[in-house]
Motif scaffolding. Structure first.
Motif, PDB file in Angstrom:
ATOM      1  N   ALA A 110      10.481  12.694   3.103  1.00 47.82           N
ATOM      2  CA  ALA A 110      11.526  11.989   3.472  1.00 47.82           C
ATOM      3  C   ALA A 110      12.615  11.638   2.531  1.00 47.82           C
ATOM      4  O   ALA A 110      12.427  11.803   1.456  1.00 47.82           O
ATOM      5  N   GLY A 118      17.083  10.240   2.279  1.00 44.59           N
ATOM      6  CA  GLY A 118      18.348   9.597   2.768  1.00 44.59           C
ATOM      7  C   GLY A 118      19.317  10.874   2.803  1.00 44.59           C
ATOM      8  O   GLY A 118      19.567  11.650   1.832  1.00 44.59           O
ATOM      9  N   ASP A 119      20.553  10.730   3.951  1.00 42.72           N
ATOM     10  CA  ASP A 119      21.001  11.735   3.902  1.00 42.72           C
ATOM     11  C   ASP A 119      22.427  11.590   3.008  1.00 42.72           C
ATOM     12  O   ASP A 119      23.162  12.407   2.679  1.00 42.72           O
ATOM     13  N   ALA A 123      12.083  14.232   7.318  1.00 46.75           N
ATOM     14  CA  ALA A 123      12.606  13.287   8.085  1.00 46.75           C
ATOM     15  C   ALA A 123      13.734  12.762   7.358  1.00 46.75           C
ATOM     16  O   ALA A 123      13.523  12.420   6.039  1.00 46.75           O
ATOM     17  N   PHE A 170      16.984  10.292   6.768  1.00 50.83           N
ATOM     18  CA  PHE A 170      17.488   8.940   7.336  1.00 50.83           C
ATOM     19  C   PHE A 170      19.020   8.651   7.262  1.00 50.83           C
ATOM     20  O   PHE A 170      19.567   8.568   6.051  1.00 50.83           O
ATOM     21  N   GLN A 175      21.204   6.581   4.238  1.00 52.23           N
ATOM     22  CA  GLN A 175      20.261   5.901   3.250  1.00 52.23           C
ATOM     23  C   GLN A 175      20.673   6.914   1.910  1.00 52.23           C
ATOM     24  O   GLN A 175      20.775   8.058   1.935  1.00 52.23           O
ATOM     25  N   GLU A 208      15.630  -1.928   7.576  1.00 48.55           N
ATOM     26  CA  GLU A 208      15.270  -1.211   8.711  1.00 48.55           C
ATOM     27  C   GLU A 208      14.728   0.107   8.452  1.00 48.55           C
ATOM     28  O   GLU A 208      14.115   0.684   9.444  1.00 48.55           O
ATOM     29  N   ALA A 209      15.383   0.895   7.802  1.00 44.66           N
ATOM     30  CA  ALA A 209      15.175   2.258   7.479  1.00 44.66           C
ATOM     31  C   ALA A 209      13.823   2.359   6.896  1.00 44.66           C
ATOM     32  O   ALA A 209      13.093   3.182   7.271  1.00 44.66           O
ATOM     33  N   GLU A 231      11.510   2.054   9.509  1.00 44.65           N
ATOM     34  CA  GLU A 231      11.244   2.978  10.433  1.00 44.65           C
ATOM     35  C   GLU A 231      10.466   4.125   9.772  1.00 44.65           C
ATOM     36  O   GLU A 231       9.500   4.760  10.441  1.00 44.65           O
ATOM     37  N   LEU A 232      10.769   4.476   8.573  1.00 46.42           N
ATOM     38  CA  LEU A 232       9.954   5.397   7.696  1.00 46.42           C
ATOM     39  C   LEU A 232       8.388   4.821   7.853  1.00 46.42           C
ATOM     40  O   LEU A 232       7.736   5.799   8.016  1.00 46.42           O
ATOM     41  N   SER A 249      14.238  16.788  11.114  1.00 48.93           N
ATOM     42  CA  SER A 249      15.880  16.689  11.462  1.00 48.93           C
ATOM     43  C   SER A 249      16.611  17.814  11.057  1.00 48.93           C
ATOM     44  O   SER A 249      16.263  18.767  10.206  1.00 48.93           O
TER      45      SER A 249
END
Length: 344
Positions: free
Chosen positions: A275, A277-278, A304, A306, A309, A321-322, A325-326, A344
């Motif tokens: 996981a 963040g982009d 994944a 996000f 993030q 929130e992120a 979701e994670l 993704s």
């Protein structure tokens, strides 16, 4: 009374004081004489645990346990309220570039409380020796010691909390940032047979924005977004402090696909979840890591990413929130269902 060094002929009182040669964000200073100064960190200690009210739901229990007496290393055990079935075990290594951090810091403590409560799972959040006092592979050796301790627990069910709640047949190795890098190397050692697990079965590896390096800059590293926690100069500095003296960022402990890194084609890795963040400076390197694992043909790495993030989003904002979701959409499905969210 003064003393004189035979080599220099200079009295100790005349020698210049040691100077700072590396200053990591004011948190760690390496001096010219090899000594290290550390800023005192804010910690959550067992005495800080609030007393629950009589009508409140049962909270997550937690306590600290020594897993390596040689180096006085501890882990924090988080156990959610007891249910009808035993729970998977999440072995978690904290981030900090191998140089800073502790399971007792508020952000890591809060993240692991949430992991235990909402996955749910038994969470073992581990400390390990830090650089530059203890350069790599010290942290990985400590991870092996932790698994030796866990193997003994599975064989003898020594700790009553684990005996009551832990399913040693469903152990997931995880961590964030540098801790995710440790988790990767643990999974490789288990999959290659160099780390015996006994009755402990490593069922998966969950890497939260893993901290990998390399001499070649990726596009996202070169762009170096203004992240809250990780920038290119800070990343380079942490690698200088953490790797064996004189090693480059292509060292196998930094770059799992570097020129001298062992091939992973024949390593029996468990399912891997990655996981990120982009907006993380490392996102391109993380994408490449997942793709390279899958390119071996027999690896199942799911990614994944996000939107919006940066690095450390789960531990910096564990109630965000992120992070929710994670945890609820990605990690819970990976730990309890054996699959993660689509890449993704």
């Amino acid at each position: 009374m003064s003393t004189t060094s035979p080599a220099s002929g200079v009295s100790a009182s005349e020698m210049p004081p040691p100077r700072v040669v590396e200053d990591l964000l004011g948190l760690v200073q390496l001096l010219s004489d090899g000594t290290v100064k550390r800023a005192q960190a804010r910690l959550v200690l067992p005495d800080d645990e609030p007393v629950p009210s009589a009508d409140a739901p049962p909270p997550v229990r937690w306590k600290d346990v020594v897993y390596d007496e040689t180096y006085n290393l501890s882990l924090r055990v988080f156990v959610p309220p007891a249910g009808a079935e035993k729970l998977p075990v999440l072995v978690y290594f904290h981030g900090g570039g191998f140089c800073v951090g502790s399971f007792a810091m508020p952000e890591f403590h809060a993240a692991c409380l949430r992991l235990a409560a909402e996955l749910p799972a038994v969470v073992l959040s581990a400390d390990y020796r830090l650089a530059p006092e203890h350069r790599l592979p010290a942290a990985l050796d400590d991870a092996e010691s932790l698994f030796s301790w866990l193997r003994a627990q599975a064989a003898a069910t020594g700790d009553p909390w684990l005996a009551e709640s832990a399913d040693f047949g469903r152990v997931f190795v995880s961590g964030d940032s540098a801790g995710a890098s440790i988790a990767h190397h643990v999974a490789v050692r288990v999959g290659s047979g160099s780390l015996a697990t006994g009755a402990v079965r490593v069922a998966g590896c969950a890497l939260l924005y893993p901290y990998f390096g390399g001499e070649r800059r990726t596009t996202s590293e070169a762009a170096c977004p203004a992240d809250k926690i990780l920038t290119l100069p800070v990343s380079d500095q942490m690698w200088r402090l953490a790797l064996p003296a004189g090693a480059s960022r292509d060292h196998p402990l930094a770059n799992p696909f570097g020129p001298n890194s062992p091939a992973l084609d024949s390593v029996a890795l468990p399912p891997v979840l990655v996981a990120a963040g982009d907006r993380d400076m490392l996102v391109d390197r993380i994408r490449e890591y997942a793709a390279r694992l899958n390119a071996t043909g027999n690896k199942r790495a799911e990614l994944a990413v996000f939107p919006g993030q940066g690095h450390g989003f789960f531990t910096l904002e564990p109630d965000g929130e992120a992070a929710g979701e994670l945890l609820r959409v990605v990690l819970r499905r990976f730990v309890h269902g054996g699959t993660a969210a689509p890449a993704s």
